[in-house]
Design a protein around this motif. Sequence first.
Motif, PDB file in Angstrom:
ATOM      1  N   ARG A  24       0.703  -1.108  -0.013  1.00  0.00           N
ATOM      2  CA  ARG A  24       0.361   0.075   0.214  1.00  0.00           C
ATOM      3  C   ARG A  24       1.223   1.076  -0.176  1.00  0.00           C
ATOM      4  O   ARG A  24       1.557   1.853   0.727  1.00  0.00           O
ATOM      5  CB  ARG A  24      -1.275   0.126   1.165  1.00  0.00           C
ATOM      6  CG  ARG A  24      -1.849  -1.282   1.081  1.00  0.00           C
ATOM      7  CD  ARG A  24      -2.633  -1.884   0.573  1.00  0.00           C
ATOM      8  NE  ARG A  24      -3.295  -0.482  -0.030  1.00  0.00           N
ATOM      9  CZ  ARG A  24      -4.267  -1.475  -1.196  1.00  0.00           C
ATOM     10  NH1 ARG A  24      -4.148  -2.061  -2.200  1.00  0.00           N
ATOM     11  NH2 ARG A  24      -4.808   0.071  -1.422  1.00  0.00           N
ATOM     12  N   GLU A  26       0.918   5.662  -0.164  1.00  0.00           N
ATOM     13  CA  GLU A  26      -0.070   6.644   0.484  1.00  0.00           C
ATOM     14  C   GLU A  26       1.833   8.171   0.473  1.00  0.00           C
ATOM     15  O   GLU A  26       2.055   7.354   0.760  1.00  0.00           O
ATOM     16  CB  GLU A  26      -1.019   7.139   1.638  1.00  0.00           C
ATOM     17  CG  GLU A  26       0.203   6.841   2.840  1.00  0.00           C
ATOM     18  CD  GLU A  26      -0.966   6.294   4.473  1.00  0.00           C
ATOM     19  OE1 GLU A  26      -1.956   7.266   3.732  1.00  0.00           O
ATOM     20  OE2 GLU A  26      -1.093   5.402   4.948  1.00  0.00           O
ATOM     21  N   ALA A  33       1.192  12.473  -3.953  1.00  0.00           N
ATOM     22  CA  ALA A  33       0.354  11.735  -4.477  1.00  0.00           C
ATOM     23  C   ALA A  33      -0.556  11.061  -5.425  1.00  0.00           C
ATOM     24  O   ALA A  33      -0.560   9.901  -5.047  1.00  0.00           O
ATOM     25  CB  ALA A  33      -0.983  12.801  -3.572  1.00  0.00           C
ATOM     26  N   LEU A  37      -0.216   6.818  -5.763  1.00  0.00           N
ATOM     27  CA  LEU A  37      -1.660   6.135  -6.838  1.00  0.00           C
ATOM     28  C   LEU A  37      -1.164   5.096  -7.272  1.00  0.00           C
ATOM     29  O   LEU A  37      -2.262   4.168  -7.207  1.00  0.00           O
ATOM     30  CB  LEU A  37      -2.278   7.524  -6.829  1.00  0.00           C
ATOM     31  CG  LEU A  37      -3.580   7.172  -7.750  1.00  0.00           C
ATOM     32  CD1 LEU A  37      -4.457   6.041  -6.642  1.00  0.00           C
ATOM     33  CD2 LEU A  37      -4.432   8.076  -8.416  1.00  0.00           C
ATOM     34  N   ASP A  40      -0.319   1.918  -5.858  1.00  0.00           N
ATOM     35  CA  ASP A  40      -0.863   1.320  -4.414  1.00  0.00           C
ATOM     36  C   ASP A  40      -1.450   0.165  -4.529  1.00  0.00           C
ATOM     37  O   ASP A  40      -1.805  -0.020  -6.465  1.00  0.00           O
ATOM     38  CB  ASP A  40      -1.414   2.229  -3.786  1.00  0.00           C
ATOM     39  CG  ASP A  40      -2.541   2.200  -3.339  1.00  0.00           C
ATOM     40  OD1 ASP A  40      -1.992   1.520  -1.733  1.00  0.00           O
ATOM     41  OD2 ASP A  40      -3.240   1.782  -2.816  1.00  0.00           O
TER      42      ASP A  40
END
Length: 284
Positions: A24, A26, A33, A37, A40
């Motif tokens: 994951r 972030e 950002a 993404l 992720d």
Amino acid sequence: MPEGHTIHRLAAEHRRAFAGRTVRAESPQGRFAAGALLIDGRVLVEADAHGKHLLLGFDDERWLHIHLGIYGKYTFGPLPAPAPTGAVRLRLSATGEPGETGETGEPGKPGEYADLRGPNVCELLDPVGKKALHTRLGPDPLRADADPESAWRRISRSRASIGVLLMDQSVVAGVGNIYRAEALFRQGVDPSRRGCDLGRERWAAIWADLVELMAEGVRVGRIDTVRPEHTPEAMGRPPRVDDHGGEVYVYRRSALPCLLCGTEVRTEVLAGRNLFWCPACQTG
């Protein structure tokens, strides 16, 4: 700025914590950002280092390129991760065993996280961009594919001093201020000697020393450069007290007596960094 051994240790830490796992990603700070993404939910398949550059490869052929610079730092820890504090550019986390994509993992396997703060570079590269990065960097003494002859070709044609050339990452990747000062001292080389006057045998000795010293830095997590006969225990002297840790010959020992000959260690600013050397021991 962290030297190459630190980045290779970070690559190993990422392999240990995340290799083969779905991560994951972030950006609590928000400055990465869009990049977070894109990675992720991807699997981290490789962690590599070249000089002072960390490269994390994902299963979509994207590479996360990180250069810590002066202010960048990493924090690793077990999940659940605490609420982000400060300017966390990127948080990676993963649970379970390699190949698992679940949120809980196995019992007793809570997973880990890594927080990145303050890097000079945090970007995504495609394979072409990654190749271009490797191309512009010199050989890394810690890499199996390093070619010291490519560095020698640059050095042997240059009228710049070896003290400057060793800090040029396009000549040798991963060497910083400490390894520069200490390798030159150990080989008795005057840092002001021009590259074209160095000699192939002397360069080969410097390279071999860098390979040995930096590999030891990866192993122990600090820079120790003194030979066994010059340790505090062997010489009956007090150990070094410095926030960088490790035993050294000349780095940050300006105006102190040389451990070998007693001559005052000198310092000057060279290419924007403090250079340390012993004028009596380093005449070669």
